[in-house]
Design a protein around this motif. Sequence first.
Motif, mmCIF file in Angstrom:
data_model
loop_
_atom_site.group_PDB
_atom_site.id
_atom_site.type_symbol
_atom_site.label_atom_id
_atom_site.label_comp_id
_atom_site.label_asym_id
_atom_site.label_seq_id
_atom_site.Cartn_x
_atom_site.Cartn_y
_atom_site.Cartn_z
ATOM 1 N N GLY A 41 59.797 63.354 34.874
ATOM 2 C CA GLY A 41 60.355 62.042 34.578
ATOM 3 C C GLY A 41 59.250 61.030 34.349
ATOM 4 O O GLY A 41 58.079 61.400 34.152
ATOM 5 N N PRO A 42 59.582 59.735 34.362
ATOM 6 C CA PRO A 42 58.563 58.695 34.184
ATOM 7 C C PRO A 42 57.449 58.846 35.222
ATOM 8 O O PRO A 42 57.695 59.279 36.357
ATOM 9 N N ALA A 43 56.233 58.483 34.850
ATOM 10 C CA ALA A 43 55.080 58.740 35.711
ATOM 11 C C ALA A 43 54.833 57.606 36.699
ATOM 12 O O ALA A 43 54.876 56.428 36.339
ATOM 13 N N ILE A 44 54.567 57.997 37.930
ATOM 14 C CA ILE A 44 54.024 57.092 38.948
ATOM 15 C C ILE A 44 52.647 57.612 39.314
ATOM 16 O O ILE A 44 52.497 58.779 39.700
ATOM 17 N N VAL A 45 51.631 56.771 39.218
ATOM 18 C CA VAL A 45 50.284 57.124 39.649
ATOM 19 C C VAL A 45 50.018 56.446 40.985
ATOM 20 O O VAL A 45 50.187 55.230 41.124
ATOM 21 N N PHE A 46 49.622 57.225 41.975
ATOM 22 C CA PHE A 46 49.370 56.743 43.327
ATOM 23 C C PHE A 46 47.860 56.657 43.575
ATOM 24 O O PHE A 46 47.142 57.649 43.381
ATOM 25 N N ALA A 47 47.380 55.485 43.992
ATOM 26 C CA ALA A 47 45.953 55.257 44.248
ATOM 27 C C ALA A 47 45.745 54.930 45.726
ATOM 28 O O ALA A 47 46.221 53.901 46.218
ATOM 29 N N HIS A 48 45.041 55.793 46.424
ATOM 30 C CA HIS A 48 44.893 55.707 47.877
ATOM 31 C C HIS A 48 43.816 54.718 48.310
ATOM 32 O O HIS A 48 43.036 54.217 47.492
ATOM 33 N N GLY A 49 43.751 54.499 49.622
ATOM 34 C CA GLY A 49 42.788 53.582 50.203
ATOM 35 C C GLY A 49 41.521 54.258 50.700
ATOM 36 O O GLY A 49 41.334 55.478 50.559
ATOM 37 N N PRO A 88 33.146 51.341 42.632
ATOM 38 C CA PRO A 88 34.491 50.919 42.232
ATOM 39 C C PRO A 88 34.575 50.396 40.803
ATOM 40 O O PRO A 88 35.674 50.321 40.248
ATOM 41 N N ALA A 89 33.448 50.062 40.195
ATOM 42 C CA ALA A 89 33.464 49.635 38.799
ATOM 43 C C ALA A 89 33.938 50.766 37.875
ATOM 44 O O ALA A 89 34.344 50.505 36.742
ATOM 45 N N GLN A 90 33.889 52.011 38.370
ATOM 46 C CA GLN A 90 34.311 53.161 37.574
ATOM 47 C C GLN A 90 35.767 53.549 37.811
ATOM 48 O O GLN A 90 36.293 54.435 37.119
ATOM 49 N N TYR A 91 36.422 52.928 38.768
ATOM 50 C CA TYR A 91 37.763 53.372 39.157
ATOM 51 C C TYR A 91 38.771 53.269 38.013
ATOM 52 O O TYR A 91 39.552 54.187 37.770
ATOM 53 N N ALA A 92 38.795 52.129 37.325
ATOM 54 C CA ALA A 92 39.783 51.945 36.260
ATOM 55 C C ALA A 92 39.565 52.955 35.138
ATOM 56 O O ALA A 92 40.530 53.493 34.569
ATOM 57 N N GLY A 93 38.305 53.239 34.824
ATOM 58 C CA GLY A 93 38.011 54.244 33.815
ATOM 59 C C GLY A 93 38.467 55.630 34.232
ATOM 60 O O GLY A 93 38.930 56.425 33.399
ATOM 61 N N ASP A 94 38.357 55.926 35.530
ATOM 62 C CA ASP A 94 38.847 57.210 36.024
ATOM 63 C C ASP A 94 40.363 57.310 35.868
ATOM 64 O O ASP A 94 40.897 58.354 35.486
ATOM 65 N N VAL A 95 41.068 56.218 36.185
ATOM 66 C CA VAL A 95 42.524 56.217 36.015
ATOM 67 C C VAL A 95 42.880 56.392 34.540
ATOM 68 O O VAL A 95 43.786 57.161 34.183
ATOM 69 N N ALA A 96 42.162 55.693 33.666
ATOM 70 C CA ALA A 96 42.419 55.821 32.226
ATOM 71 C C ALA A 96 42.230 57.263 31.762
ATOM 72 O O ALA A 96 43.036 57.793 30.975
ATOM 73 N N GLY A 110 42.855 51.318 46.713
ATOM 74 C CA GLY A 110 43.523 51.682 45.473
ATOM 75 C C GLY A 110 43.944 50.485 44.644
ATOM 76 O O GLY A 110 44.153 50.605 43.430
ATOM 77 N N GLY A 111 44.064 49.323 45.291
ATOM 78 C CA GLY A 111 44.409 48.112 44.560
ATOM 79 C C GLY A 111 43.369 47.729 43.528
ATOM 80 O O GLY A 111 43.709 47.146 42.486
ATOM 81 N N TRP A 112 42.092 48.026 43.789
ATOM 82 C CA TRP A 112 41.056 47.764 42.790
ATOM 83 C C TRP A 112 41.327 48.603 41.534
ATOM 84 O O TRP A 112 41.178 48.125 40.419
ATOM 85 N N ALA A 152 50.100 47.561 47.982
ATOM 86 C CA ALA A 152 50.443 47.689 49.394
ATOM 87 C C ALA A 152 49.216 47.412 50.253
ATOM 88 O O ALA A 152 48.204 48.099 50.138
ATOM 89 N N ALA A 153 49.311 46.386 51.093
ATOM 90 C CA ALA A 153 48.199 46.006 51.964
ATOM 91 C C ALA A 153 46.914 45.804 51.166
ATOM 92 O O ALA A 153 45.838 46.237 51.566
ATOM 93 N N THR A 154 47.042 45.156 50.028
ATOM 94 C CA THR A 154 45.875 44.913 49.188
ATOM 95 C C THR A 154 46.151 43.805 48.190
ATOM 96 O O THR A 154 47.303 43.555 47.825
ATOM 97 N N THR A 155 45.079 43.150 47.781
ATOM 98 C CA THR A 155 45.128 42.286 46.596
ATOM 99 C C THR A 155 44.180 42.829 45.533
ATOM 100 O O THR A 155 43.980 42.192 44.506
ATOM 101 N N GLY A 156 43.597 44.000 45.801
ATOM 102 C CA GLY A 156 42.671 44.599 44.847
ATOM 103 C C GLY A 156 41.508 43.669 44.564
ATOM 104 O O GLY A 156 40.921 43.064 45.473
ATOM 105 N N SER A 157 41.166 43.525 43.306
ATOM 106 C CA SER A 157 40.041 42.682 42.914
ATOM 107 C C SER A 157 40.412 41.214 42.769
ATOM 108 O O SER A 157 39.580 40.405 42.350
ATOM 109 N N LEU A 158 41.653 40.852 43.143
ATOM 110 C CA LEU A 158 42.057 39.446 43.152
ATOM 111 C C LEU A 158 41.547 38.800 44.439
ATOM 112 O O LEU A 158 41.775 39.308 45.535
ATOM 113 N N ASP A 159 40.869 37.692 44.316
ATOM 114 C CA ASP A 159 40.082 37.093 45.397
ATOM 115 C C ASP A 159 40.925 36.171 46.274
ATOM 116 O O ASP A 159 41.385 35.127 45.809
#
Length: 278
Positions: A28-36, A77-85, A104-106, A125-132
């Motif tokens: 079905g539709p994809a959910i990607v889970f990013a851990h802490g 962590p600068a590489q995280y988004a590229g890994d997800v892509a 995982g929020g980053w 969840a329990a994060t704002t990621g890279s939002l300050d």
Amino acid sequence: MSFAAPPRRAGWIERPDARIRYEATGQGPAIVFAHGLGGCLFSWWQQVAHFATRYTCVAFSHRGFFPSTAPADGPDPAQYAGDVAALVDELDLGDIRMVCQSMGGWSGVEYALMRPGRVKALVLAATTGSLDPRQMREPERSRLSAWSKSSAEARSDLLARNILPASGARMAEEQPALAQIYQHIYGLTQGFDREALRTRLHAARNRAPAAFAAAQTPVLFVPSEEDVVIPPFAPAGMAPDIPGARVSPLPEAGHSGHFEHAAAFNAKVEAFFAEIAA
């Protein structure tokens, strides 16, 4: 009729400087889970079991986290988004939903900004990621200094009592078997300095909340009310500046509320997905 479990496949994403392990369960539709920072792809066992009857649940281990690899100087962590892509492209997932906890929020915030409109729903969840949080609205911003002091004291106290701050006192006392599983998952990852990575994460937490509007992504913040790692009041100070943002706190939960109170957490995510799809 005999029961059939959801289909499952596992593999590796080859990156120039790392190998990323993933497991995809369901259809079905994809959910990607990013851990802490305290986890790996195993952290989402209670979410995958819940959602895999209707979704393709893709759990992965961030670079450096068991059993994924990282360069010798540790994960960046600068590489995280590229890994997800790379994961999304390799598995041909197309548009996705993302559920992210803590570190995982980053990955979630930066991937959503990298590909505007491609994340159909983002759970932080329990994060704002890279939002300050230092750039959030008042009155929440004025609470940061006192919270930082008290939370540092609380984390030191937990460590002195052999309790991981990421799991928290309530889980250790009320659900010791679950806390034991959390400890085992935490211990699987070795070979780099987690505190050095935490410093890198904090340095990358520099985006103004309003900047996330460019992602064109509905957001559900699920702060844990007893969190001593990420300020649980920060989402309330950010949501007014983010179109489509909601805040739904998880009561009586420590930093890893998705792990500690999975049924309640899953219900919040389920309702959010249904609202977005309506």
